[in-house]
Design a protein around this motif. Structure first.
Motif, PDB file in Angstrom:
ATOM      1  N   MET A   1      -7.835  16.129   1.975  1.00 14.54           N
ATOM      2  CA  MET A   1      -8.176  14.772   1.565  1.00 14.54           C
ATOM      3  C   MET A   1      -6.961  14.123   0.926  1.00 14.54           C
ATOM      4  N   SER A   2      -6.813  12.840   1.140  1.00 19.44           N
ATOM      5  CA  SER A   2      -5.704  12.077   0.600  1.00 19.44           C
ATOM      6  C   SER A   2      -6.253  10.809  -0.012  1.00 19.44           C
ATOM      7  N   THR A   3      -5.371  10.034  -0.634  1.00 27.75           N
ATOM      8  CA  THR A   3      -5.780   8.776  -1.244  1.00 27.75           C
ATOM      9  C   THR A   3      -4.869   7.651  -0.796  1.00 27.75           C
ATOM     10  N   LEU A   4      -5.478   6.556  -0.374  1.00 27.70           N
ATOM     11  CA  LEU A   4      -4.762   5.320  -0.069  1.00 27.70           C
ATOM     12  C   LEU A   4      -4.906   4.375  -1.256  1.00 27.70           C
ATOM     13  N   TYR A   5      -3.792   3.778  -1.675  1.00 31.41           N
ATOM     14  CA  TYR A   5      -3.793   2.774  -2.729  1.00 31.41           C
ATOM     15  C   TYR A   5      -3.382   1.445  -2.103  1.00 31.41           C
TER      16      TYR A   5
ATOM     17  N   LEU B   1       0.838  -1.196   0.000  1.00 33.09           N
ATOM     18  CA  LEU B   1       0.000   0.000   0.000  1.00 33.09           C
ATOM     19  C   LEU B   1       0.871   1.243   0.000  1.00 33.09           C
ATOM     20  N   CYS B   2       0.288   2.344  -0.440  1.00 35.14           N
ATOM     21  CA  CYS B   2       0.945   3.644  -0.362  1.00 35.14           C
ATOM     22  C   CYS B   2      -0.120   4.714  -0.213  1.00 35.14           C
ATOM     23  N   ALA B   3       0.301   5.920   0.108  1.00 33.99           N
ATOM     24  CA  ALA B   3      -0.632   7.016   0.310  1.00 33.99           C
ATOM     25  C   ALA B   3      -0.120   8.260  -0.400  1.00 33.99           C
TER      26      ALA B   3
ATOM     27  N   SER C   1     -11.917   0.639  -8.048  1.00 35.72           N
ATOM     28  CA  SER C   1     -10.690  -0.143  -8.083  1.00 35.72           C
ATOM     29  C   SER C   1      -9.961   0.137  -9.394  1.00 35.72           C
ATOM     30  N   LEU C   2      -8.635   0.170  -9.292  1.00 34.88           N
ATOM     31  CA  LEU C   2      -7.818   0.498 -10.457  1.00 34.88           C
ATOM     32  C   LEU C   2      -7.055  -0.723 -10.951  1.00 34.88           C
TER      33      LEU C   2
ATOM     34  N   HIS D   1      -6.294  -9.309  -7.858  1.00 38.55           N
ATOM     35  CA  HIS D   1      -5.534  -8.700  -8.954  1.00 38.55           C
ATOM     36  C   HIS D   1      -6.039  -7.301  -9.300  1.00 38.55           C
ATOM     37  N   VAL D   2      -6.283  -6.504  -8.275  1.00 38.85           N
ATOM     38  CA  VAL D   2      -6.706  -5.117  -8.476  1.00 38.85           C
ATOM     39  C   VAL D   2      -5.980  -4.233  -7.463  1.00 38.85           C
ATOM     40  N   VAL D   3      -6.054  -2.932  -7.693  1.00 38.52           N
ATOM     41  CA  VAL D   3      -5.585  -1.945  -6.723  1.00 38.52           C
ATOM     42  C   VAL D   3      -6.805  -1.178  -6.235  1.00 38.52           C
ATOM     43  N   HIS D   4      -7.100  -1.256  -4.946  1.00 37.90           N
ATOM     44  CA  HIS D   4      -8.221  -0.536  -4.371  1.00 37.90           C
ATOM     45  C   HIS D   4      -7.783   0.877  -4.003  1.00 37.90           C
TER      46      HIS D   4
END
Length: 289
Positions: A205-209, A190-192, A270-271, A216-219
């Protein structure tokens, strides 16, 4: 440079360090043009070798690398990428490690995901053991094959592969909440990313990946700090019971770390949905002790 099953990376203002897991080495590249500056590592157990390195973090001029199958963390001077030392050995006693995975740093301390022991082990910047928290289980503050970790917004975030969840904790290990993510698979890295915004018109606001290795996805999760104003607006549309529950949760979080305001999560799309390509003879990497 050529890579084989790269698993982690970390960067500063000048360089990027890639954990080249399959080649049992670290590659240092110039950030502005991605040309190779230095490499170190081969398969083995010397101080300049690895057996499946997994993740890396930087602190005060030192690069820390989790050396999973050597059950230790290797330290390198980041400028020259030269060995500084190692800490940890296989076991479950304080300061020992079992298949360490993720790693992060905060306030001159190094937080290591001691995956095989289902805990987080904390060391000072010289590798001296300080404390550990967590054990195997499904309750808040327990873990089931923890994998990834980051320090963000004055909190720790830890992913679990078997537990299939993302936990938010204080730096002493007190659970704050399980991040609502809906139906997910086994979570790993994960990263932010912090969003720069005008605080007069919108809350920060931020985003968590979050990597879902099983599905097999990135939320992606939008993260905002709950301000007193937003809390009151939310309360005006909620039941009395929900308000009491939220207040109790907030008081509990505040007692553990008074400076924290509750974080609010909104799930985004999801990406990078992936295609599974079967590989003959492939074996799942994740282990248990």
């Amino acid at each position: 440079g050529q890579l084989w099953q790269p698993n982690g990376l970390v960067a500063n203002n000048f360089s990027i360090f890639i954990v080249d897991t399959g080649n049992h080495r670290i590659q240092k590249l110039r950030l502005h043009n991605l040309t190779i500056m230095r490499t170190i590592g081969s398969y083995g157990d010397r101080g300049d070798q690895f057996r499946f390195p997994r993740a890396a973090a930087l602190l005060n001029g030192t690069l820390y690398v989790t050396d999973s199958s050597n059950h230790r963390v290797s330290m390198f001077w980041s400028y020259r990428l030269s060995p500084r030392g190692v800490f940890g050995r296989r076991g479950d006693s304080p300061g020992e490690l079992s298949y360490p995975e993720g790693i992060t740093t905060y306030n001159d301390e190094v937080y290591v995901v001691d995956s095989g022991n289902d805990r987080i082990s904390v060391f000072n910047e010289d590798g001296v053991f300080q404390r550990a928290f967590g054990d195997e289980g499904e309750s808040p503050g327990q873990f089931s094959l923890p994998m990834g970790i980051i320090a963000f917004k004055g909190r720790l975030f830890v992913t679990e592969f078997y537990g299939k969840r993302l936990q938010e904790l204080t730096f002493s290990g007190t659970p704050l909440q399980t991040v609502p993510m809906g139906h997910v698979g086994g979570l790993t890295g994960l990263c932010a990313v912090e969003r720069v915004s005008d605080r007069t018109t919108a809350p920060p606001m931020s985003t968590l990946y979050v990597v879902d290795a099983e599905f097999h996805v990135v939320h992606t999760l939008a993260v905002s700090v709950q301000t007193p104003e937003s809390k009151r607006r939310k309360g005006s549309h909620s039941s009395h019971h929900h308000s009491r529950s939220s207040s109790s949760s907030s008081r509990s979080s505040s007692s553990n770390q008074a400076s924290h305001r509750p974080l609010v999560y909104s799930r985004l799309e999801s990406l990078l949905e992936g295609v599974v390509v079967p590989t003959k003879g492939h074996k799942h990497h994740h282990r248990r002790r």
